[in-house]
Design a protein around this motif. Structure first.
Motif, PDB file in Angstrom:
ATOM      1  N   THR A 199      -5.015  -3.785 -14.233  1.00 46.67           N
ATOM      2  CA  THR A 199      -5.153  -4.493 -12.955  1.00 46.67           C
ATOM      3  C   THR A 199      -5.429  -5.973 -13.191  1.00 46.67           C
ATOM      4  OG1 THR A 199      -7.502  -3.893 -12.903  1.00 46.67           O
ATOM      5  CG2 THR A 199      -5.990  -2.452 -11.731  1.00 46.67           C
ATOM      6  N   GLU A 208       7.885 -10.405  -5.127  1.00 44.48           N
ATOM      7  CA  GLU A 208       7.339  -9.758  -6.317  1.00 44.48           C
ATOM      8  C   GLU A 208       6.470  -8.558  -5.934  1.00 44.48           C
ATOM      9  OE1 GLU A 208       6.920 -13.358  -9.534  1.00 44.48           O
ATOM     10  OE2 GLU A 208       5.505 -13.332  -7.864  1.00 44.48           O
ATOM     11  N   ALA A 209       6.346  -7.625  -6.876  1.00 43.41           N
ATOM     12  CA  ALA A 209       5.631  -6.377  -6.621  1.00 43.41           C
ATOM     13  C   ALA A 209       4.123  -6.545  -6.755  1.00 43.41           C
ATOM     14  CB  ALA A 209       6.110  -5.305  -7.592  1.00 43.41           C
ATOM     15  N   ASP A 210       3.392  -5.773  -5.966  1.00 46.20           N
ATOM     16  CA  ASP A 210       1.935  -5.699  -6.096  1.00 46.20           C
ATOM     17  C   ASP A 210       1.530  -4.586  -7.061  1.00 46.20           C
ATOM     18  OD1 ASP A 210       1.276  -7.676  -3.995  1.00 46.20           O
ATOM     19  OD2 ASP A 210       2.232  -6.205  -2.683  1.00 46.20           O
ATOM     20  N   LEU A 211       2.403  -3.594  -7.209  1.00 47.29           N
ATOM     21  CA  LEU A 211       2.119  -2.455  -8.087  1.00 47.29           C
ATOM     22  C   LEU A 211       3.413  -1.914  -8.659  1.00 47.29           C
ATOM     23  CD1 LEU A 211       0.292  -0.101  -9.187  1.00 47.29           C
ATOM     24  CD2 LEU A 211       0.700   1.061  -7.004  1.00 47.29           C
ATOM     25  N   GLN A 216       1.353  -3.144   0.712  1.00 49.31           N
ATOM     26  CA  GLN A 216       1.786  -3.494  -0.643  1.00 49.31           C
ATOM     27  C   GLN A 216       3.297  -3.366  -0.827  1.00 49.31           C
ATOM     28  OE1 GLN A 216      -0.720  -0.718  -2.880  1.00 49.31           O
ATOM     29  NE2 GLN A 216      -1.586  -2.430  -3.998  1.00 49.31           N
ATOM     30  N   ARG A 217       3.795  -4.121  -1.802  1.00 48.69           N
ATOM     31  CA  ARG A 217       5.156  -3.942  -2.302  1.00 48.69           C
ATOM     32  C   ARG A 217       5.039  -3.160  -3.610  1.00 48.69           C
ATOM     33  NH1 ARG A 217       5.955  -9.875  -1.130  1.00 48.69           N
ATOM     34  NH2 ARG A 217       7.250 -10.015   0.744  1.00 48.69           N
ATOM     35  N   ILE A 218       5.745  -2.037  -3.705  1.00 49.87           N
ATOM     36  CA  ILE A 218       5.574  -1.123  -4.838  1.00 49.87           C
ATOM     37  C   ILE A 218       6.910  -0.752  -5.451  1.00 49.87           C
ATOM     38  CG2 ILE A 218       4.790   1.192  -5.517  1.00 49.87           C
ATOM     39  CD1 ILE A 218       2.656   1.005  -3.358  1.00 49.87           C
ATOM     40  N   GLY A 223      -1.346  -8.396  -9.538  1.00 51.26           N
ATOM     41  CA  GLY A 223      -0.756  -7.067  -9.400  1.00 51.26           C
ATOM     42  C   GLY A 223      -1.280  -6.074 -10.425  1.00 51.26           C
ATOM     43  N   LEU A 266       5.986  -8.227 -11.410  1.00 56.26           N
ATOM     44  CA  LEU A 266       4.687  -8.236 -10.739  1.00 56.26           C
ATOM     45  C   LEU A 266       4.288  -9.626 -10.250  1.00 56.26           C
ATOM     46  CD1 LEU A 266       2.366  -5.895 -12.862  1.00 56.26           C
ATOM     47  CD2 LEU A 266       3.011  -5.591 -10.456  1.00 56.26           C
TER      48      LEU A 266
END
Length: 235
Positions: A223, A135-138, A69-71, A177, A173
């Motif tokens: 979520t 872009e972020a996953d979380l 993930q990207r966080i 995400g 996000l």
């Protein structure tokens, strides 16, 4: 017989004696820390804060952390949440990315990209997405505003911070995400939940066991991000 118990008692008395010079609120905080099993556990297991166990427990139940993930970790210092996330996503094996951000400095954490930056800076979303490589996953936030001792004021402050964190999350996000943030019970969190339900498939309150039972602290977990409104409009 070991003298460890007597030594521990002397140390405890000394710390409480020192605490007498503190304000009442500071002394109560110190006494809670001394008697808190999560504080002792964090020291034994090498976590930077007891807050690490809140994220561990949330993840055990809802599986918010996944390999690669990207966080984004908002208000990351001292780094307990980033530590947990790094292990879960495989950061040490070269999987995923974590960008941690805070106004306060943070001791370096292997693999974590730390920025001493205000997430409310208008350039922050662009900077974070660039550092993540996408872009972020979380987006996760354990931020808490400085307390005044006035419950209503403190509640409004923490909720205002959570709402701003949610706005930030919407900007960075990726579709699908998730957003996880600290809130306080007290009624005004309803408006935040309503807004999140427009942009996320599922929104729920979470109270991990590591949150002190006498605290109004809760976490909101959203979520299934549906994507930014401008993107949805174009689609």
């Amino acid at each position: 017989m070991s003298g460890g118990g007597e030594t521990g008692a002397r140390n405890l008395k000394q710390r409480l004696k020192t605490a007498r010079k503190r304000t009442l609120s500071s002394q109560k905080w110190l006494e809670r820390q001394i008697n808190d099993p999560y504080v002792a556990r964090a020291k034994r297991e090498g976590y930077r804060s007891r807050a690490a166990y809140k994220l561990i427990e949330i993840d055990q139940k809802y599986k918010v952390l996944r390999p690669g993930q990207r966080i984004v970790d908002l208000g990351a210092a001292p780094g307990g949440w980033s530590q947990v996330a790094a292990r879960k996503i495989g950061l040490g094996e070269g999987r995923g990315r974590i960008v941690a951000i805070d106004l306060l400095p943070m001791e370096p954490l292997a693999g974590v990209d730390f920025l001493e930056l205000d997430f409310l800076d208008e350039k922050a979303p662009e900077i974070l997405v660039s550092r993540l490589g996408g872009e972020a996953d979380l987006v996760m936030s354990d931020m808490a505003a400085n307390t005044t001792g006035h419950k209503k004021t403190d509640h409004l402050r923490i909720m205002g911070l959570a709402e701003m964190a949610a706005d930030f999350a919407r900007q960075v996000l990726a579709p699908g995400g998730a957003f996880l943030a600290k809130v306080f019970q007290g009624g005004t969190e309803g408006s935040l939940l309503t807004a999140l339900k427009q942009d996320f498939a599922q929104v729920r309150h979470v109270k991990p066991a590591a949150s002190r039972a006498d605290s109004a602290e809760l976490y909101v977990l959203a979520t299934g991000f549906r994507g930014r409104q401008d993107t949805r409009a174009e689609a």
